[in-house]
Design a protein around this motif. Structure first.
Motif, mmCIF file in Angstrom:
data_model
loop_
_atom_site.group_PDB
_atom_site.id
_atom_site.type_symbol
_atom_site.label_atom_id
_atom_site.label_comp_id
_atom_site.label_asym_id
_atom_site.label_seq_id
_atom_site.Cartn_x
_atom_site.Cartn_y
_atom_site.Cartn_z
ATOM 1 N N UNK A 123 -14.787 34.396 2.390
ATOM 2 C CA UNK A 123 -13.912 34.237 1.508
ATOM 3 C C UNK A 123 -13.854 33.385 0.667
ATOM 4 N N UNK A 124 -14.408 32.077 0.781
ATOM 5 C CA UNK A 124 -14.701 30.848 0.333
ATOM 6 C C UNK A 124 -15.988 30.950 -0.528
ATOM 7 N N UNK A 125 -16.953 31.690 -0.120
ATOM 8 C CA UNK A 125 -18.345 31.846 -1.159
ATOM 9 C C UNK A 125 -17.929 32.856 -2.147
ATOM 10 N N UNK A 126 -17.148 33.914 -2.041
ATOM 11 C CA UNK A 126 -16.758 34.988 -2.940
ATOM 12 C C UNK A 126 -15.716 34.376 -3.800
ATOM 13 N N UNK A 127 -14.972 33.609 -3.566
ATOM 14 C CA UNK A 127 -13.809 32.928 -4.308
ATOM 15 C C UNK A 127 -14.905 32.255 -5.404
ATOM 16 N N UNK A 128 -15.792 31.534 -5.025
ATOM 17 C CA UNK A 128 -16.648 30.500 -5.701
ATOM 18 C C UNK A 128 -17.243 31.350 -6.876
ATOM 19 N N UNK A 129 -17.928 32.337 -6.252
ATOM 20 C CA UNK A 129 -18.716 33.235 -7.086
ATOM 21 C C UNK A 129 -17.955 33.794 -8.178
ATOM 22 N N UNK A 130 -16.872 34.381 -7.917
ATOM 23 C CA UNK A 130 -15.907 35.018 -8.818
ATOM 24 C C UNK A 130 -15.543 34.102 -10.041
ATOM 25 N N UNK A 131 -15.218 32.999 -9.623
ATOM 26 C CA UNK A 131 -14.690 31.981 -10.573
ATOM 27 C C UNK A 131 -15.974 31.251 -11.572
ATOM 28 N N UNK A 132 -16.950 31.321 -10.860
ATOM 29 C CA UNK A 132 -18.164 30.842 -11.868
ATOM 30 C C UNK A 132 -18.956 32.344 -12.501
ATOM 31 N N UNK A 133 -18.441 33.529 -12.189
ATOM 32 C CA UNK A 133 -19.233 34.789 -12.954
ATOM 33 C C UNK A 133 -18.922 34.767 -14.484
ATOM 34 N N UNK A 134 -19.872 35.207 -15.199
ATOM 35 C CA UNK A 134 -19.853 35.352 -16.465
ATOM 36 C C UNK A 134 -18.988 36.632 -16.764
ATOM 37 N N UNK A 135 -18.286 36.654 -17.953
ATOM 38 C CA UNK A 135 -17.270 37.527 -18.037
ATOM 39 C C UNK A 135 -17.916 39.055 -18.301
ATOM 40 N N UNK A 136 -19.155 38.935 -18.867
ATOM 41 C CA UNK A 136 -20.119 40.220 -18.706
ATOM 42 C C UNK A 136 -20.258 40.763 -17.275
ATOM 43 N N UNK A 137 -20.138 40.140 -16.346
ATOM 44 C CA UNK A 137 -20.222 40.557 -15.015
ATOM 45 C C UNK A 137 -19.204 41.618 -14.751
ATOM 46 N N UNK A 138 -18.270 41.533 -15.315
ATOM 47 C CA UNK A 138 -16.931 42.447 -15.040
ATOM 48 C C UNK A 138 -16.988 43.644 -15.746
ATOM 49 N N UNK A 139 -18.061 43.778 -16.751
ATOM 50 C CA UNK A 139 -18.387 45.210 -17.211
ATOM 51 C C UNK A 139 -18.622 46.250 -16.372
ATOM 52 N N UNK A 140 -19.098 45.600 -15.239
ATOM 53 C CA UNK A 140 -19.507 46.817 -14.172
ATOM 54 C C UNK A 140 -18.274 47.005 -13.270
ATOM 55 N N UNK A 141 -17.846 48.184 -13.155
ATOM 56 C CA UNK A 141 -16.433 48.233 -12.474
ATOM 57 C C UNK A 141 -16.524 48.000 -10.984
ATOM 58 N N UNK A 142 -17.751 48.048 -10.606
ATOM 59 C CA UNK A 142 -18.051 47.777 -9.004
ATOM 60 C C UNK A 142 -17.598 46.329 -8.699
ATOM 61 N N UNK A 143 -17.717 45.306 -9.731
ATOM 62 C CA UNK A 143 -17.431 43.996 -9.634
ATOM 63 C C UNK A 143 -16.017 43.825 -9.776
ATOM 64 N N UNK A 144 -15.333 44.407 -10.768
ATOM 65 C CA UNK A 144 -13.649 44.507 -10.758
ATOM 66 C C UNK A 144 -13.013 44.859 -9.828
ATOM 67 N N UNK A 145 -13.553 46.158 -9.172
ATOM 68 C CA UNK A 145 -13.030 46.307 -7.773
ATOM 69 C C UNK A 145 -13.223 45.228 -6.655
#
Length: 432
Positions: A63-85
């Motif tokens: 959970x901690x690792x995913x939190x760090x990854x989501x906060x550091x992700x570029x906005x373009x990452x969330x163009x993929x609906x899988x990452x939004x989910x």
């Protein structure tokens, strides 16, 4: 199992590793897609409810690792609906609510559905009752999506106080679309509770049987046992005994014995003497492993149930003979209450007690049945896995060891005893 999970962490959760042959590079770590990390989290969480309690610490790390990854992700990452989910599943899986707020606030491209993010933000901030209308309108659009089971589970949670029957339907959809997962485990466990609230024993026993077949090794199984005891005590009749025995048949002897002890305790407090005696006898019969304390508790609850009966003298002697060291703080409080009630029942009437029969009802104190406030069940020796962290468990134990004088179970038992005295007063009045 630990070796397999460690492998998952090395490949999918990307533990920092020294560079070398076959080692993951730092830039690979930074570019790992959030949806891949969420798959690993789901695997670990499902492993936990299927019995691998050693994976709990790994879940926290992930959970901690995913939190760090989501906060550091570029906005373009969330163009993929899988990452939004993935971000939504993370929030609904025990993740940091502030991370979802951060992502939705910075979503200028409209990748996140504002209806869903706003509902989740309110729910995670303890305002579940406010999301029912909006989420119930939006959730059907995601019924067959990756986040569908999570949304229906949350919708069931939010609806549970307003409409238990409707909430059970949401739970049904959540568990049927996510079999063998932590979602199904939570939906089944909560459905048993709602069936008790809705006074629907048929559904309650059905859910309980399904849970017993699949998730008795879950760390949350102790919560299931508490609710199952409520169900058994409320609906323990000739037809239900067979169903209860079938459910308990999936448990080993110590777990069956613990459930019967819990049933005996609740039944004794509720004044259901036949059930308390029957459950105590069955618990004692399951003590073939030589454990002494379960037999002591079985005898104690049987004696407790016999206090308001013709065997009050023998029952009082039986429960008084049990050493304090054999009972929990709450059980000692119950024993003291039972002794006080028994002493009052067998005390010869004096002149003052005879005049009570002629007192007006308005002069008598109104007693309330405090047994409805009784929440803690069991003997404090449950073999079921606890969902509490070690710190939380220690805190709950410390809490149980203090304030015994204000135990609601103690007060409820005393109130029931006083009602017996009122019945005696009524008999005295009729004999004048």
């Amino acid at each position: 199992m630990l070796r397999r999970l460690r492998s998952i962490l090395m490949t999918c959760c990307v533990l920092a590793a020294p560079l070398g042959a076959g080692a993951a590079r730092a830039e690979d770590v930074e570019e790992l897609a959030p949806f891949k990390m969420i798959r690993s989290l789901q695997y670990v969480q499902d492993s936990v409810v299927l019995g691998d309690h050693s994976a709990i610490e790994m879940q926290r790390f992930m959970l901690g690792a995913i939190d760090k990854r989501l906060r550091s992700a570029d906005a373009s990452v969330f163009r993929d609906p899988r990452n939004v989910d993935a971000a939504l599943v993370y929030a609904m899986s025990g993740g940091n609510p502030e991370t979802l707020k951060y992502l939705s606030d910075h979503d200028v491209a409209g990748n996140f559905d504002s209806r869903i993010t706003e509902a989740l933000r309110q729910y995670l901030n303890g305002k579940g009752g406010l999301i029912v209308e909006n989420l119930s309108d939006a959730a059907p659009e995601y019924r067959n999506a990756r986040i569908g089971p999570y949304l229906y589970l949350i919708l069931g949670n939010a609806m549970s106080q307003q409409d238990p029957v409707a909430a059970m339907k949401y739970y049904d959809w959540a568990r049927l679309t996510a079999p063998g997962t932590i979602i199904e485990e939570a939906a089944l466990r909560r459905s048993v509770f709602l069936a008790v609230q809705a006074n629907d024993p048929d559904k309650g026993f059905h859910y309980a049987l399904t849970y017993a077949r699949r998730y008795l090794t879950s760390p949350y199984a102790s919560q299931f046992a508490d609710v199952f005891v409520e169900l058994a005590v409320a609906h323990f009749d000739g037809a239900a005994q067979e169903r209860i025995s079938e459910i308990l048949g999936f448990m080993d002897a110590p777990r069956q014995r613990e459930v019967y002890l819990r049933v005996a305790r609740r039944a004794a407090i509720a004044g259901k003497q036949p059930l308390a005696k029957l459950a105590s006898q069955r618990a004692e019969a399951l003590g073939a492993d030589g454990a002494a304390q379960p037999k002591v508790l079985a005898g104690f609850y049987a004696g407790l149930a016999a206090v308001p009966s013709n065997d009050v003298f023998a029952a009082t002697a039986s429960i008084t003979a049990i050493p304090d060291t054999e009972l929990s703080v709450r059980d000692r409080a119950l024993r003291d209450a039972a002794k006080a009630v028994a002493d009052a029942v067998v005390r010869p009437p004096d002149g003052e007690s005879l005049t009570q029969a002629f007192a007006s009802k308005s002069d008598r104190p109104v007693e309330t049945d405090a047994s409805a406030e009784e929440t803690e069940t069991g003997s404090g020796m449950s073999p079921f896995g606890s969902a509490q962290t070690p710190v939380a468990a220690a805190a709950s134990v410390a809490e149980a060891d203090t304030g015994a004088a204000s135990d609601p179970e103690h007060d409820g038992f005393v109130a029931k005893g006083r009602s017996k005295l009122e019945e005696i007063d009524a008999l005295l009045k009729g004999g004048q």
